[in-house]
Design a protein around this motif. Sequence first.
Motif, PDB file in Angstrom:
ATOM      1  N   GLU A 220      48.124  65.306  41.837  1.00 33.84           N
ATOM      2  CA  GLU A 220      46.912  65.817  41.185  1.00 33.84           C
ATOM      3  C   GLU A 220      45.970  64.701  40.735  1.00 33.84           C
ATOM      4  N   GLU A 221      46.365  63.446  40.932  1.00 34.17           N
ATOM      5  CA  GLU A 221      45.528  62.317  40.518  1.00 34.17           C
ATOM      6  C   GLU A 221      45.382  61.342  41.676  1.00 34.17           C
ATOM      7  N   PRO A 222      44.441  61.604  42.611  1.00 35.51           N
ATOM      8  CA  PRO A 222      44.249  60.703  43.749  1.00 35.51           C
ATOM      9  C   PRO A 222      43.879  59.290  43.277  1.00 35.51           C
ATOM     10  N   VAL A 223      44.445  58.311  43.950  1.00 37.99           N
ATOM     11  CA  VAL A 223      44.227  56.919  43.566  1.00 37.99           C
ATOM     12  C   VAL A 223      42.822  56.476  43.957  1.00 37.99           C
ATOM     13  N   ILE A 224      42.150  55.784  43.013  1.00 39.26           N
ATOM     14  CA  ILE A 224      40.880  55.110  43.296  1.00 39.26           C
ATOM     15  C   ILE A 224      41.149  53.613  43.220  1.00 39.26           C
ATOM     16  N   PHE A 225      40.974  52.931  44.321  1.00 36.72           N
ATOM     17  CA  PHE A 225      41.364  51.525  44.412  1.00 36.72           C
ATOM     18  C   PHE A 225      40.252  50.605  43.928  1.00 36.72           C
ATOM     19  N   GLY A 226      40.653  49.417  43.491  1.00 42.87           N
ATOM     20  CA  GLY A 226      39.682  48.422  43.056  1.00 42.87           C
ATOM     21  C   GLY A 226      39.922  47.992  41.625  1.00 42.87           C
ATOM     22  N   VAL A 227      38.950  47.268  41.065  1.00 44.47           N
ATOM     23  CA  VAL A 227      39.037  46.773  39.694  1.00 44.47           C
ATOM     24  C   VAL A 227      37.889  47.345  38.875  1.00 44.47           C
ATOM     25  N   THR A 228      38.079  47.368  37.559  1.00 41.15           N
ATOM     26  CA  THR A 228      37.075  47.985  36.690  1.00 41.15           C
ATOM     27  C   THR A 228      35.833  47.111  36.527  1.00 41.15           C
ATOM     28  N   THR A 229      35.956  45.813  36.870  1.00 40.35           N
ATOM     29  CA  THR A 229      34.785  44.939  36.960  1.00 40.35           C
ATOM     30  C   THR A 229      34.594  44.621  38.425  1.00 40.35           C
ATOM     31  N   PRO A 230      33.837  45.442  39.156  1.00 39.62           N
ATOM     32  CA  PRO A 230      33.776  45.323  40.615  1.00 39.62           C
ATOM     33  C   PRO A 230      33.293  43.951  41.074  1.00 39.62           C
ATOM     34  N   LEU A 231      33.847  43.497  42.177  1.00 39.75           N
ATOM     35  CA  LEU A 231      33.418  42.224  42.760  1.00 39.75           C
ATOM     36  C   LEU A 231      31.997  42.346  43.312  1.00 39.75           C
ATOM     37  N   ALA A 232      31.715  43.442  44.013  1.00 41.82           N
ATOM     38  CA  ALA A 232      30.385  43.688  44.593  1.00 41.82           C
ATOM     39  C   ALA A 232      29.902  42.495  45.410  1.00 41.82           C
ATOM     40  N   SER A 233      30.774  41.981  46.247  1.00 39.01           N
ATOM     41  CA  SER A 233      30.437  40.824  47.083  1.00 39.01           C
ATOM     42  C   SER A 233      31.456  40.737  48.208  1.00 39.01           C
ATOM     43  N   TRP A 234      31.039  40.104  49.323  1.00 42.86           N
ATOM     44  CA  TRP A 234      31.972  39.795  50.414  1.00 42.86           C
ATOM     45  C   TRP A 234      32.234  38.290  50.480  1.00 42.86           C
ATOM     46  N   ASN A 235      31.946  37.589  49.421  1.00 41.83           N
ATOM     47  CA  ASN A 235      32.082  36.137  49.358  1.00 41.83           C
ATOM     48  C   ASN A 235      33.480  35.769  48.855  1.00 41.83           C
ATOM     49  N   PRO A 236      34.342  35.168  49.692  1.00 48.48           N
ATOM     50  CA  PRO A 236      35.704  34.852  49.255  1.00 48.48           C
ATOM     51  C   PRO A 236      35.760  33.768  48.191  1.00 48.48           C
ATOM     52  N   LEU A 237      34.750  32.900  48.128  1.00 49.52           N
ATOM     53  CA  LEU A 237      34.727  31.882  47.079  1.00 49.52           C
ATOM     54  C   LEU A 237      34.428  32.529  45.725  1.00 49.52           C
ATOM     55  N   TRP A 238      33.432  33.419  45.716  1.00 47.97           N
ATOM     56  CA  TRP A 238      33.118  34.126  44.476  1.00 47.97           C
ATOM     57  C   TRP A 238      34.266  35.039  44.059  1.00 47.97           C
ATOM     58  N   ALA A 239      34.983  35.599  45.033  1.00 49.04           N
ATOM     59  CA  ALA A 239      36.138  36.444  44.710  1.00 49.04           C
ATOM     60  C   ALA A 239      37.151  35.681  43.862  1.00 49.04           C
ATOM     61  N   ASN A 240      37.322  34.397  44.149  1.00 47.42           N
ATOM     62  CA  ASN A 240      38.272  33.576  43.398  1.00 47.42           C
ATOM     63  C   ASN A 240      37.729  33.105  42.054  1.00 47.42           C
ATOM     64  N   LEU A 241      36.420  33.113  41.903  1.00 46.00           N
ATOM     65  CA  LEU A 241      35.810  32.570  40.690  1.00 46.00           C
ATOM     66  C   LEU A 241      35.274  33.636  39.743  1.00 46.00           C
ATOM     67  N   GLN A 242      35.169  34.865  40.215  1.00 45.69           N
ATOM     68  CA  GLN A 242      34.463  35.903  39.476  1.00 45.69           C
ATOM     69  C   GLN A 242      34.949  36.055  38.036  1.00 45.69           C
ATOM     70  N   PHE A 243      36.244  36.266  37.846  1.00 45.85           N
ATOM     71  CA  PHE A 243      36.709  36.561  36.494  1.00 45.85           C
ATOM     72  C   PHE A 243      36.754  35.308  35.626  1.00 45.85           C
ATOM     73  N   TYR A 244      36.961  34.139  36.239  1.00 46.56           N
ATOM     74  CA  TYR A 244      36.820  32.897  35.475  1.00 46.56           C
ATOM     75  C   TYR A 244      35.404  32.798  34.914  1.00 46.56           C
ATOM     76  N   ALA A 245      34.415  33.176  35.732  1.00 46.97           N
ATOM     77  CA  ALA A 245      33.015  33.134  35.295  1.00 46.97           C
ATOM     78  C   ALA A 245      32.767  34.108  34.148  1.00 46.97           C
ATOM     79  N   VAL A 246      33.390  35.287  34.226  1.00 57.42           N
ATOM     80  CA  VAL A 246      33.261  36.278  33.156  1.00 57.42           C
ATOM     81  C   VAL A 246      33.809  35.715  31.844  1.00 57.42           C
TER      82      VAL A 246
END
Length: 412
Positions: A220-246
């Motif tokens: 009854e609870e379909p999974v929604i994948f991802g994170v609550t602070t979306p990456l919103a990018s296809w940049n693998p370098l930013w993917a590694n730095l995003q939350f450090y930046a936050v």
Amino acid sequence: MNYILYAVPFFFLLISLELLADRWRGLSTYRLSDALNSMSTGVLSTTTGLLTNVVGLLIYTLAWEHLGIVEMSAKDWWVWVVAFVFYDFCYYWLHRMGHERNILWAAHSVHHQSEEYNLTTALRQTSTGFLLSWVFYLPMAIAGVPPLVFLSVGALNLLYQFWVHTKHIPKLGWFEWIFITPSNHRVHHAQNPIYMDRNYGGVFILWDRLFGTFQEELDEEPVIFGVTTPLASWNPLWANLQFYAVLWQDAARAESWWDKLRIWFMRTGWRPADVEARYPRSKPDLSRFVKYDVPLTRGQKVYAALQFVIYVVIGSYLLANGAQLPLLTLLLSCAWTALGLYAIGAWLENRTFVRWLEVVRLLLNLPLLWLAQQQELIGAGLLPWAVLAAYTLISLGAMSALQRQWVAPVQA
């Protein structure tokens, strides 16, 4: 033995089979940009790992040599069994703390950023986890588990986790009670409140049942994948730095020096009170959840995929031969790989500067080929130059042709 290297062909074989299963069952669990982004973070992780993994291994070996309590032998079968279970126990706590502490989540969040769930998601790995992950495996060194056994069971643990990243396998009955399965790992990748921060085991789900972090997948609870602070990018370098930046931004905004320091080690999501008051963040409304996407033409997608193949091939070569390569070669290889994967990400995001970036990337291959010949990594004849020239001309021609039919919205 480098288990990961030998597993690479099987990874892509299984990904191909999953794509066929998608078509056969009428599902759509893949988007090209998302899959390329996941695999790009994987290539970046394995390439940089040639330089960074030595940190954890060196510390582990020193602890084993000087602090080991029991002298275990890799020749004894029971040592391998104990080490395999022991490793998963340590992994559980690393994984759990990776979700519960800001500084560790900054590294681990890379693996959760995909808003799809398929076998390429398994390849989505961090490049900064080496900074602190070694701490959680020191008990194995102190217990006396030899480094060879530690490395081997670690690779086996990682390989096991590959197959559980799929939506095509349902619940597996009694198997669900003992082992990590696709069903209970889908829960782990969810951003639904009921599912978040659950099911941390790598191979065994027993730790979650024992320590109260297990959650069953609910119909009854379909999974929604991802994170609550979306990456919103296809940049693998930013993917590694995003939350450090936050974290860095919140630390800079905090008035208290104590808050500036402790934010890194507090529970995930904790923010200084003054920062929270001045810069509040809204909770995600999953009922309105929309996956990040950038419209692309078929030609743009094909171009990006073909360029990515080159980095898979070179990345596999580095994985196979990294131990024999000079430090300078490894550093240049990491920089070249990072630039190329960044360029592919910018291409997938349809950035206005990407055509010029592609020209720079292609031209930089010329001095790099010369350096490769100087290091005797490839033959010194004219054939490599002819191949590179043909590749460059074809890529420039394809890019020029795509530019004339560039119909997708351009992002700044």
